[in-house]
Design an enzyme around this catalytic site. Structure first.
Site, short mmCIF file in Angstrom:
data_model
loop_
_atom_site.label_atom_id
_atom_site.label_comp_id
_atom_site.label_asym_id
_atom_site.label_seq_id
_atom_site.Cartn_x
_atom_site.Cartn_y
_atom_site.Cartn_z
N CYS A 133 0.58 -1.03 -0.10
CA CYS A 133 0.04 0.35 -0.04
C CYS A 133 0.85 1.29 -0.01
CB CYS A 133 -0.88 0.23 1.70
SG CYS A 133 -0.58 -0.13 2.95
N1 LIG Z 1 -3.95 -4.64 4.88
C1 LIG Z 1 -3.24 -3.87 4.00
O1 LIG Z 1 -3.51 -2.52 3.61
C2 LIG Z 1 -2.65 -4.35 3.09
C3 LIG Z 1 -2.48 -5.07 3.11
N2 LIG Z 1 -1.44 -6.05 2.13
C4 LIG Z 1 -0.72 -7.70 2.08
O2 LIG Z 1 -1.81 -8.90 2.22
C5 LIG Z 1 -1.81 -9.81 2.56
C6 LIG Z 1 -3.37 -9.58 3.53
O3 LIG Z 1 -3.49 -8.37 4.03
P1 LIG Z 1 -4.24 -8.61 5.17
O4 LIG Z 1 -5.40 -8.49 4.53
O5 LIG Z 1 -4.94 -7.00 6.12
O6 LIG Z 1 -4.20 -9.67 6.58
P2 LIG Z 1 -5.10 -10.25 7.47
O7 LIG Z 1 -3.65 -10.39 8.37
O8 LIG Z 1 -5.92 -9.31 7.58
O9 LIG Z 1 -5.43 -11.02 7.04
C7 LIG Z 1 -4.91 -13.14 6.20
C8 LIG Z 1 -5.57 -14.05 6.37
O10 LIG Z 1 -5.13 -14.82 5.86
C9 LIG Z 1 -5.50 -15.76 7.24
N3 LIG Z 1 -4.07 -16.29 7.02
C10 LIG Z 1 -3.55 -16.11 8.51
N4 LIG Z 1 -1.80 -17.25 8.60
C11 LIG Z 1 -2.77 -18.38 7.30
C12 LIG Z 1 -2.04 -19.32 7.48
N5 LIG Z 1 -0.39 -19.63 8.03
N6 LIG Z 1 -2.53 -20.26 6.69
C13 LIG Z 1 -3.59 -20.23 5.98
N7 LIG Z 1 -4.20 -18.45 6.06
C14 LIG Z 1 -3.72 -17.80 7.43
C15 LIG Z 1 -6.62 -15.52 7.95
O11 LIG Z 1 -7.68 -15.66 8.22
P3 LIG Z 1 -8.12 -17.40 9.05
O12 LIG Z 1 -6.79 -17.40 10.33
O13 LIG Z 1 -9.56 -17.32 9.18
O14 LIG Z 1 -8.16 -18.46 8.23
C16 LIG Z 1 -6.40 -14.43 7.94
O15 LIG Z 1 -7.49 -13.17 8.27
C17 LIG Z 1 -0.39 -9.56 3.80
O16 LIG Z 1 0.34 -9.76 3.03
C18 LIG Z 1 -1.37 -7.99 3.80
O17 LIG Z 1 0.84 -7.46 3.55
C19 LIG Z 1 -1.12 -5.41 0.75
C20 LIG Z 1 -1.14 -4.02 0.58
C21 LIG Z 1 -2.47 -3.65 1.83
C1 LIG Z 2 0.73 -0.39 9.80
C2 LIG Z 2 1.29 -1.34 8.77
O1 LIG Z 2 1.71 -2.15 10.02
N1 LIG Z 2 1.15 -1.28 7.39
C3 LIG Z 2 2.13 -2.54 7.19
C4 LIG Z 2 1.34 -2.48 5.63
C5 LIG Z 2 1.50 -4.19 5.00
C6 LIG Z 2 0.91 -4.33 3.87
O2 LIG Z 2 0.38 -2.97 2.95
O3 LIG Z 2 1.10 -5.04 2.88
P1 LIG Z 2 3.12 -5.09 2.56
O4 LIG Z 2 3.58 -6.10 3.69
O5 LIG Z 2 2.34 -7.25 1.52
O6 LIG Z 2 3.96 -4.60 2.08
C7 LIG Z 2 3.03 -2.33 7.31
O7 LIG Z 2 4.38 -1.31 7.42
O8 LIG Z 2 3.80 -3.51 7.31
#
Ligand SMILES: NC(=O)C1=CN([C@@H]2O[C@H](COP(=O)(O)OP(=O)(O)OC[C@H]3O[C@@H](n4cnc5c(N)ncnc54)[C@H](OP(=O)(O)O)[C@@H]3O)[C@@H](O)[C@H]2O)C=CC1
Ligand SMILES: CC(=O)N[C@@H](CCC(=O)OP(=O)(O)O)C(=O)O
Length: 314
Positions: A133
């Protein structure tokens, strides 16, 4: 209709992806994995989901065996590889869009930021690494001038705590964040390395997380090889992003969190110059869960599958 499976569907980005997929005529969500919500209806989390769908606790081989046209991985960093390997073995033609950082530094994967790196490599791609992000905002804020820079760019970022995902950490502890602003990873943040690699410039990134839920901004401080006028500074962005439906401009003030939160695109504004025109600042705001993640993943998936990129987005 292309079929899509979502792994990590319970997460913040997964929730957004379910909603976005529901608005796409050519994409159909056919499975959603979650261990914690297995057996529950997906509509219990996301009312837009197909009514018959229930969360399933799917391991890598089960995901691969589903035979979907595309799989979106929305797992925490470090978890994607077993799913990729299972798909490579069982259904290598499956399009994978990985939201984690796991493959953003792997040259055999296409890094999907269409407005900067183009759409050619995404057409027909089967391995797509979705940018982070902050990395999306920072690159959008710098790319138009990357060939005119002297020295490192300095990026100051603030994000809502949804950026830290659903797994409890200090960075999504709303009690700790109350009336607070939390700096973290002030050297070598993954996004610092990601932006440096893809922009091919030197980056200094200072992330912070705040007590609001979603939205982020990056303020870029740039030093130029040659002095710029304010008109030239701003024109570089308008030319670079001309015709891009998801890139908007804020006039007369810097972009703010409110310009990006809940929006599908990015907002850029606040072009400011030093007196001698040798230094400039500009701000990019977006929604970390949308253009910073789920919207961009849908753009990339649509481009890979030859579907309309901006349906229900612009
Ligand atoms: N949040 C953000 O703003 C952004 C996030 N990202 C990236 O996108 C990805 C997802 O982010 P986000 O939705 O915030 O993450 P979350 O932690 O909210 O969701 C990930 C989900 O994956 C499941 N999970 C966790 N560990 C495991 C595992 N070992 N095996 C299978 N399922 C698992 C969990 O659900 P359950 O336990 O129910 O299976 C969990 O809710 C991350 O890699 C993050 O770095 C990228 C850009 C922006
Ligand atoms: C507030 C906060 O923790 N933000 C996350 C953004 C995670 C994200 O953008 O996802 P990736 O790790 O997949 O790039 C961080 O800085 O790691």
């Amino acid at each position: 209709m292309k079929t899509v499976g979502l792994v990590g569907a319970r997460g913040h980005t997964g929730r957004e992806l379910i909603a976005l997929l529901s608005r796409r005529s050519g994409l159909g969500l056919v499975f959603a994995s979650s261990r914690a919500m297995a057996g529950e209806t997906v509509t219990s989390l996301a009312p837009e989901a197909p009514r018959e769908l229930r969360f399933e606790a799917l391991g890598p081989q089960e995901v691969a065996g589903k035979g979907a046209d595309a799989v979106i991985l929305a797992l925490p960093n470090g978890e994607a590889a077993p799913y990729v390997e299972a798909i490579e073995r069982t259904a290598p033609q499956t399009v994978i869009v990985d939201l984690s950082a796991d493959f953003r530094f792997d040259g055999t994967w296409v890094y999907g930021l269409p407005e900067i790196y183009g759409r050619e490599r995404l057409a027909g791609a089967t391995r797509i690494a979705n940018p982070g992000c902050y990395a999306t905002a920072g690159q959008l804020a710098v790319a138009p001038l990357r060939d005119r820079l002297r020295g490192p760019v300095h990026l100051f970022g603030v994000s809502g705590y949804s950026g830290a995902g659903t797994t409890p950490t200090r960075r999504n502890d709303t009690k700790l964040l109350e009336d607070n602003l939390m700096p973290y990873a002030l050297a070598g943040h993954l996004h610092e390395r990601e932006m440096a690699r893809h922009l091919e410039i030197d980056v200094r990134f200072s992330p912070h997380v705040a007590q609001f839920f979603r939205g982020l901004l990056v303020t870029a401080q740039l030093e130029f090889c040659e002095a710029l006028t304010l008109e030239a500074f701003e024109a570089a962005y308008r030319e670079a992003y001309e015709g891009e439906p998801l890139i908007g401009f804020v006039q007369g003030r810097p972009a703010e969190i409110a310009d990006g939160a809940n929006a599908n695109g990015a907002a850029i504004g606040g072009w400011t110059l030093s007196e001698d025109g040798r230094r400039g600042a500009v701000v990019c705001a977006l929604d970390n869960l949308l253009k910073g993640a789920a919207v961009q993943a849908i753009q990339n998936l649509a481009l890979a599958l030859g579907l309309e990129e901006f349906e229900a987005l612009a």
